[in-house]
Design an enzyme around this catalytic site. Structure first.
Site, PDB file in Angstrom:
ATOM      1  N   ILE A   1     -50.718  46.732   9.502  1.00  0.00           N
ATOM      2  CA  ILE A   1     -50.106  47.844   8.458  1.00  0.00           C
ATOM      3  C   ILE A   1     -50.771  47.822   7.130  1.00  0.00           C
ATOM      4  O   ILE A   1     -51.180  48.753   6.450  1.00  0.00           O
ATOM      5  CB  ILE A   1     -48.756  47.779   8.472  1.00  0.00           C
ATOM      6  CG1 ILE A   1     -48.033  48.191   9.936  1.00  0.00           C
ATOM      7  CG2 ILE A   1     -48.007  48.650   7.459  1.00  0.00           C
ATOM      8  CD1 ILE A   1     -46.601  47.874  10.055  1.00  0.00           C
TER       9      ILE A   1
ATOM     10  N   ASP B   1     -52.172  34.170  -3.756  1.00  0.00           N
ATOM     11  CA  ASP B   1     -51.078  33.606  -2.925  1.00  0.00           C
ATOM     12  C   ASP B   1     -49.739  34.065  -3.250  1.00  0.00           C
ATOM     13  O   ASP B   1     -49.341  33.601  -4.512  1.00  0.00           O
ATOM     14  CB  ASP B   1     -51.124  31.979  -3.162  1.00  0.00           C
ATOM     15  CG  ASP B   1     -49.994  31.267  -2.186  1.00  0.00           C
ATOM     16  OD1 ASP B   1     -49.279  31.946  -1.842  1.00  0.00           O
ATOM     17  OD2 ASP B   1     -50.194  30.029  -2.121  1.00  0.00           O
TER      18      ASP B   1
ATOM     19  N   ASN C   1     -46.087  44.487   1.594  1.00  0.00           N
ATOM     20  CA  ASN C   1     -46.280  44.400   3.314  1.00  0.00           C
ATOM     21  C   ASN C   1     -46.274  43.095   3.615  1.00  0.00           C
ATOM     22  O   ASN C   1     -45.944  42.764   4.836  1.00  0.00           O
ATOM     23  CB  ASN C   1     -47.451  45.260   3.790  1.00  0.00           C
ATOM     24  CG  ASN C   1     -47.760  45.114   5.021  1.00  0.00           C
ATOM     25  OD1 ASN C   1     -47.092  45.563   5.710  1.00  0.00           O
ATOM     26  ND2 ASN C   1     -48.975  44.397   5.203  1.00  0.00           N
TER      27      ASN C   1
ATOM     28  N   SER D   1     -37.892  45.796   8.459  1.00  0.00           N
ATOM     29  CA  SER D   1     -37.838  45.857   9.926  1.00  0.00           C
ATOM     30  C   SER D   1     -36.506  46.226  10.333  1.00  0.00           C
ATOM     31  O   SER D   1     -35.584  45.911   9.722  1.00  0.00           O
ATOM     32  CB  SER D   1     -38.306  44.615  10.437  1.00  0.00           C
ATOM     33  OG  SER D   1     -38.013  44.648  11.724  1.00  0.00           O
TER      34      SER D   1
ATOM     35  N   TYR E   1     -36.279  35.756  10.853  1.00  0.00           N
ATOM     36  CA  TYR E   1     -36.914  36.947  10.560  1.00  0.00           C
ATOM     37  C   TYR E   1     -35.864  38.147  10.143  1.00  0.00           C
ATOM     38  O   TYR E   1     -36.119  38.682   9.240  1.00  0.00           O
ATOM     39  CB  TYR E   1     -37.845  37.211  11.535  1.00  0.00           C
ATOM     40  CG  TYR E   1     -38.430  38.560  11.583  1.00  0.00           C
ATOM     41  CD1 TYR E   1     -39.639  38.597  10.866  1.00  0.00           C
ATOM     42  CD2 TYR E   1     -38.208  39.834  12.041  1.00  0.00           C
ATOM     43  CE1 TYR E   1     -40.425  39.662  10.414  1.00  0.00           C
ATOM     44  CE2 TYR E   1     -38.978  41.000  11.803  1.00  0.00           C
ATOM     45  CZ  TYR E   1     -40.097  40.835  10.796  1.00  0.00           C
ATOM     46  OH  TYR E   1     -40.929  41.971  10.782  1.00  0.00           O
TER      47      TYR E   1
ATOM     48  N   LYS F   1     -35.357  39.695   6.520  1.00  0.00           N
ATOM     49  CA  LYS F   1     -35.456  41.419   6.495  1.00  0.00           C
ATOM     50  C   LYS F   1     -34.201  41.976   5.996  1.00  0.00           C
ATOM     51  O   LYS F   1     -34.414  42.902   5.233  1.00  0.00           O
ATOM     52  CB  LYS F   1     -36.082  41.964   7.750  1.00  0.00           C
ATOM     53  CG  LYS F   1     -37.605  41.730   8.072  1.00  0.00           C
ATOM     54  CD  LYS F   1     -38.451  41.748   6.842  1.00  0.00           C
ATOM     55  CE  LYS F   1     -39.952  41.989   7.294  1.00  0.00           C
ATOM     56  NZ  LYS F   1     -40.866  42.248   6.233  1.00  0.00           N
TER      57      LYS F   1
ATOM     58  N   VAL G   1     -44.796  49.564  15.834  1.00  0.00           N
ATOM     59  CA  VAL G   1     -46.446  50.005  15.324  1.00  0.00           C
ATOM     60  C   VAL G   1     -47.219  48.998  16.409  1.00  0.00           C
ATOM     61  O   VAL G   1     -47.003  47.807  16.627  1.00  0.00           O
ATOM     62  CB  VAL G   1     -46.643  49.845  14.009  1.00  0.00           C
ATOM     63  CG1 VAL G   1     -47.984  50.321  13.822  1.00  0.00           C
ATOM     64  CG2 VAL G   1     -45.552  50.534  13.042  1.00  0.00           C
TER      65      VAL G   1
ATOM     66  N   THR H   1     -49.623  46.971  16.400  1.00  0.00           N
ATOM     67  CA  THR H   1     -50.581  46.097  15.779  1.00  0.00           C
ATOM     68  C   THR H   1     -50.794  44.869  16.429  1.00  0.00           C
ATOM     69  O   THR H   1     -50.218  44.710  17.558  1.00  0.00           O
ATOM     70  CB  THR H   1     -49.891  45.630  14.471  1.00  0.00           C
ATOM     71  OG1 THR H   1     -48.660  45.010  14.777  1.00  0.00           O
ATOM     72  CG2 THR H   1     -49.464  46.824  13.393  1.00  0.00           C
TER      73      THR H   1
END
Length: 268
Positions: A13, A58, A86, A148, A167, A171, A200, A202
């Site tokens: 993305i 970084d 992103n 997400s 995760y 998010k 998506v 990816t």
């Protein structure tokens, strides 16, 4: 001319944003990456489009982010219009465990939460704070956090997906960060949004749902939200829709979590 900075711009993305935005010569695009070693397609694109500036940094290092901000400032005379956060990480390989499965694996649990939070929450705050003065001097004054549906409570409750613990928590944290910044920065005319790109197609998505059995499981879960879902959308479509949301972002929607369709439940 509008200036854009995108973190995690090497692939997926992030690269999609760079590719789309740089196609318009009126845009100045800063592609923020961790290393040139894996940035072959981006480097190739940058040789063809002179409005792309590759910046190695970084996101977990405030000092290096300050250097990146200074590098951007030299090109833009000290401003930045839109920042797209992103860069993300799926975290450790314990993402397939549900919360109770960490019983007796307490060290793994701490790592699951901390590693995801470090990349997806703390580092995003580092980036915003490093670039905030540039945004203040910009015309658009917009910050977009890529999130997400995994971080959405209702999506998780309805689909019944109990895994991806760290995760999902991170998010959800991203969504709250966007809201906190929106409240703080509203008097300065700066708008934020936490934006889901949808499902998506990816490389990272295929790594998770490429297995036929896993894909079947995920589709069954997603059909509880939207029975018409057949598979992921292309990167190109996801980018086009997200940019429409970012470009149309108003003060009234600042701080909200929105889907790529500009609403709160059009996850696919």
């Amino acid at each position: 001319m509008v200036s854009w900075a995108i973190t995690g711009a090497t692939r997926g993305i992030g690269f999609g944003f760079v590719n789309n935005l740089s196609a318009n010569s009126e845009n100045t695009v800063f592609a923020l990456i961790r290393s040139r070693a894996t940035a072959g397609p981006l480097e190739e694109l940058a040789t063809k489009r002179k409005n792309i500036h590759v910046v190695v940094t970084d996101i977990a290092d405030p000092g290096k982010l300050a250097q990146a901000a200074a590098e951007i400032a030299k090109v833009t005379a000290g401003s930045l219009d839109v920042l797209i956060l992103n860069a993300s990480s799926p975290g450790p390989d314990t993402g397939a465990l549900s919360p109770s499965a960490f019983h007796g694996k307490e060290e793994a649990l701490v790592n699951e939460i901390n590693e995801n939070t470090k990349t997806n929450v703390t580092s995003n705050i580092f980036v915003v704070n490093a670039f905030l003065d540039l945004i203040r001097n910009g015309k658009e004054k917009k910050i977009a956090f890529i999130t997400s549906p995994s971080g959405d409570v209702e999506f998780t409750r309805i689909t019944g997906l109990s895994t991806l613990l760290g995760y999902s928590v991170s998010k959800a944290g991203v969504n709250m960060i966007a809201t906190k910044y929106a409240i703080e920065l509203a008097p300065e005319g700066i708008k934020t949004v936490s934006l889901s790109p949808g499902w998506v197609d990816t490389d990272s998505a295929r790594a998770v749902t490429g297995d036929p059995e896993v894909r079947k499981f995920m589709l069954n879960a997603f059909h509880k939200i939207d029975k018409s879902v057949e598979g992921p959308i292309s990167v190109e479509e996801a980018i086009k829709l997200q940019l429409q949301v970012i470009q149309g972002l108003t003060e009234a929607d600042s701080g909200k979590t929105l889907t790529h369709r500009g609403n709160s439940d059009g996850w696919f």
